[in-house]
Design a protein around this motif. Structure first.
Motif, PDB file in Angstrom:
ATOM      1  N   ASN A 186       0.662  -1.367  -0.011  1.00  0.00           N
ATOM      2  CA  ASN A 186       0.078   0.049  -0.172  1.00  0.00           C
ATOM      3  C   ASN A 186       0.900   1.289   0.066  1.00  0.00           C
ATOM      4  N   PHE A 215      -1.356  -1.140  -4.509  1.00  0.00           N
ATOM      5  CA  PHE A 215      -2.537  -0.545  -4.177  1.00  0.00           C
ATOM      6  C   PHE A 215      -1.854   1.159  -3.808  1.00  0.00           C
ATOM      7  N   HIS A 217      -2.893   4.735  -3.193  1.00  0.00           N
ATOM      8  CA  HIS A 217      -4.014   5.766  -2.578  1.00  0.00           C
ATOM      9  C   HIS A 217      -4.042   7.050  -3.256  1.00  0.00           C
ATOM     10  N   GLN A 218      -4.983   7.678  -3.449  1.00  0.00           N
ATOM     11  CA  GLN A 218      -5.163   9.116  -4.063  1.00  0.00           C
ATOM     12  C   GLN A 218      -4.103   9.905  -3.746  1.00  0.00           C
ATOM     13  N   LYS A 221       0.968  10.725  -4.984  1.00  0.00           N
ATOM     14  CA  LYS A 221       1.454  10.780  -6.323  1.00  0.00           C
ATOM     15  C   LYS A 221       2.891  10.441  -6.568  1.00  0.00           C
ATOM     16  N   GLU A 247      -3.972  -1.320  -8.360  1.00  0.00           N
ATOM     17  CA  GLU A 247      -5.008  -0.636  -8.154  1.00  0.00           C
ATOM     18  C   GLU A 247      -4.670   0.962  -7.693  1.00  0.00           C
ATOM     19  N   ILE A 248      -4.971   1.781  -8.740  1.00  0.00           N
ATOM     20  CA  ILE A 248      -4.263   2.993  -8.725  1.00  0.00           C
ATOM     21  C   ILE A 248      -5.172   4.294  -8.746  1.00  0.00           C
ATOM     22  N   TYR A 249      -5.177   5.083  -7.686  1.00  0.00           N
ATOM     23  CA  TYR A 249      -5.874   5.917  -7.442  1.00  0.00           C
ATOM     24  C   TYR A 249      -5.370   7.570  -7.504  1.00  0.00           C
ATOM     25  N   ALA A 250      -4.198   7.421  -7.984  1.00  0.00           N
ATOM     26  CA  ALA A 250      -3.327   8.757  -7.905  1.00  0.00           C
ATOM     27  C   ALA A 250      -2.848   8.876  -9.361  1.00  0.00           C
ATOM     28  N   ASP A 251      -2.551  10.330  -9.507  1.00  0.00           N
ATOM     29  CA  ASP A 251      -2.058  10.512 -10.913  1.00  0.00           C
ATOM     30  C   ASP A 251      -0.463  10.703 -11.013  1.00  0.00           C
TER      31      ASP A 251
END
Lengths: 317, 256
Positions: A186, A215, A217-218, A221, A247-251
């Protein structure tokens, strides 16, 4: 320094270069440990104070436990500290171990594990790592003994600059042998880095199952995460499963993953034999070559030796 | 030294269909001779070289391969190597993780052991290989790399010749060792072969082009077309082929 836990008997207290290692009764008195970890009696606490760098590796050796055994390791590496720890398992029955590592700011933890249980034994392990700013944790695991083994690994990169490098090698060679790896990494914070390289060689009817998940998280970055898992099958009946997940939530992140399952290259085998090496020798050379890059990542000489000894035994059987 | 009698071979293609490659090859190579086998693409030259070295996967329906009065037909590749057979590969295999020097030492000692000689120790081996690697104009750093991994085409072929110099075979088969080489590398390969030429060592040079034969002058030139040797001659045959191409010979095959 080797601490042998024979038939489940944990030594009460050790002192190594100013570092304290406690068994439970003493540790309870120490307020520095989180309350949550006082769950069972078979707990070993290792506390490395700020700025202490341990030169020599610590070695926990579990031997001959012939009944089911539970163990719990808690390692706290304080700011700027450094530690090298090897867990080694040579038991006859069922081993169940939980290891928790807390790496504070700038800490360096080198954690290695040799699972060399008896071929009738089972091994169930869970490793959880929490990392703060700019800490680096290296994990290396060799899994080869137990009939059935399960490795759960959870990495949490909580703060900026934390880095975790995971390497593993699993040579399985018995009909009933089974191994599962479940790895979660994570990335909670910016500029964190993770890398995974796991390789397996499977013979006879052995089976392995690998699931590695990254994973992001947002808030995380500019992170880097690499994941690879490769297998060499030496028999038609061996089975290797590989499931890399992202699983990617960040740019703005850099993530890669790759998985392969293959066999000995017949062209390479012929090439070696045409130069005079016999089939057995050629196979040995090619399987060793497959494992070479992951084994080369272990830089500590003491641990390297232990790994080589374990593998030499494996090759001779 | 080597006699091939009426050799017929086929392979199974991807569709499991049998495809005939060699249709009755006859060859007789005496000690000390250099034979060139030329011919167009797909004529079976490389197949012949691979069968001699013992590669699996060919269906040999007829014929004999006699090496030093022994039928080597059932021998494993390493046993053929121990007898002194060497194949310089058309496409040398890259083997990541296997150190080039370790491989050469293991190969040499394995051959020595099979021949009843004592194994070379690290020092003797090092002295030997440092001399030989100069002859093929490769930097010593190549010894510390993985076998052929990341080598250029020319470096791979030089490495093949280095192995040949180290293993000192009695019969060396060079399978298109000249293809893809620049003129310097070509001369190095030729120099390597010529330095090994002796009364009791023979060579089979498989090639498309006459160019290599300017540097390695053959005793006999064979032309192979569609799995058969259709013409055998002296070194001048190679020049004739260079001038006329293979077309006129292929027409003869069709007519006959």
């Amino acid at each position: 320094m080797t601490i042998t836990i024979l038939n489940g008997k944990i030594p009460e207290k050790f002192e190594v270069e100013g570092v304290m290692l406690y068994a439970l009764p003493r540790a309870r008195e120490q307020s520095i440990f989180p309350k949550s970890v006082f769950s069972d009696n078979n707990t070993l606490f290792l506390y490395i104070p700020k700025n202490v760098r341990l030169e020599k590796p610590l070695h926990f050796l579990y031997q001959n436990n012939s009944k089911q055994y539970f163990s719990h390791h808690v390692i706290i590496a304080n700011e700027n500290s450094e530690l090298t720890l090897l867990e080694e398992y040579q038991n006859n029955h069922a081993m169940n171990v939980t290891t928790e590592i807390y790496a504070s700011k700038n800490a360096r933890v080198h954690f290695a594990k040799i699972q060399n249980e008896n071929s009738s034994a089972t091994h169930d392990a869970s490793l959880s790592i929490h990392q703060q700013e700019e800490s680096v944790v290296n994990v290396f695991s060799l899994s080869n003994g137990a009939r059935s083994a399960r490795e759960l690994i959870k990495i949490n990169l909580h703060e900026r600059g934390a880095e975790c490098i995971l390497n593993g090698f699993y040579p399985l060679k018995n009909d009933e042998q089974k191994l599962d790896y479940f790895i979660d990494v994570n990335h909670h914070a910016k500029h964190t880095r993770s890398e995974m390289l796991y390789k397996g060689i499977l013979d006879k009817k052995s089976k392995s199952n690998f699931r590695g998940k990254v994973f992001v998280h947002q808030a995380a970055k500019h992170i880097t995460a690499h994941q690879s898992n490769h297998h060499l099958l030496l028999s038609k009946e061996a089975e290797a499963g590989s499931k890399p997940e992202l699983e990617i939530y960040a740019d703005d992140v850099k993530c890669t993953h790759g998985a392969t399952v293959g066999q000995i290259d017949p062209d390479a085998l012929f090439y070696l034999r045409a130069r005079g090496l016999d089939e057995k020798e050629s196979m040995k050379l090619l399987t060793a070559a497959f494992a070479a890059d992951v084994l080369d990542r272990m830089k500590n000489n003491f641990i390297k030796n232990q790994i080589n000894m374990t593998l030499a035994e494996y090759c001779h059987e | 030294m080597l006699q091939i009698k009426n050799l017929h071979a086929s392979i199974q293609d991807e569709k499991q269909k049998s495809k005939v490659i060699l249709r009755g090859i006859n060859l007789n190579i005496k000690p000390g001779e250099v034979h060139a086998i030329m011919g167009p693409n797909g004529s079976g030259k490389s197949t012949l070289a691979n069968i001699l070295a013992g590669r699996a996967g060919y269906d040999i329906s007829q014929g004999e391969i006699i090496f030093d009065e022994k039928n080597i037909f059932t021998l494993a590749p390493e046993e053929r190597a121990a007898l002194g057979l060497f194949l310089a590969f058309q496409y040398p295999v890259e083997i990541p993780g296997v150190n080039n020097m370790y491989f050469l030492k293991a190969a040499l000692n394995s051959l020595r052991k099979q021949r009843g000689l004592n194994e070379l120790d690290a020092m003797d081996f090092l002295t030997l290989i440092k001399n030989k690697i100069k002859e093929v104009c490769l930097n010593e750093s190549f010894l510390h790399r993985a076998v052929n991994e990341g080598f250029s085409g020319g470096e791979k072929k030089r490495n093949e010749v280095l192995q040949m110099l180290m293993l000192e075979p009695r019969l060396a088969i060079l399978d298109e060792t000249d293809s893809g080489l620049d003129i310097d590398a070509l001369q190095t390969v030729a120099k390597g072969v010529n330095s090994l030429r002796s009364e009791n060592r023979s060579f089979i040079i498989v090639t498309h082009y006459q160019r290599l034969l300017d540097y390695i002058v053959p005793d006999v030139v064979h032309v192979m077309v569609k799995g058969k040797i259709i013409k055998t001659g002296g070194k001048e045959l190679a020049l004739e082929l260079e001038a006329k191409g293979y077309g006129w010979l292929e027409e003869q095959v069709v007519v006959s």
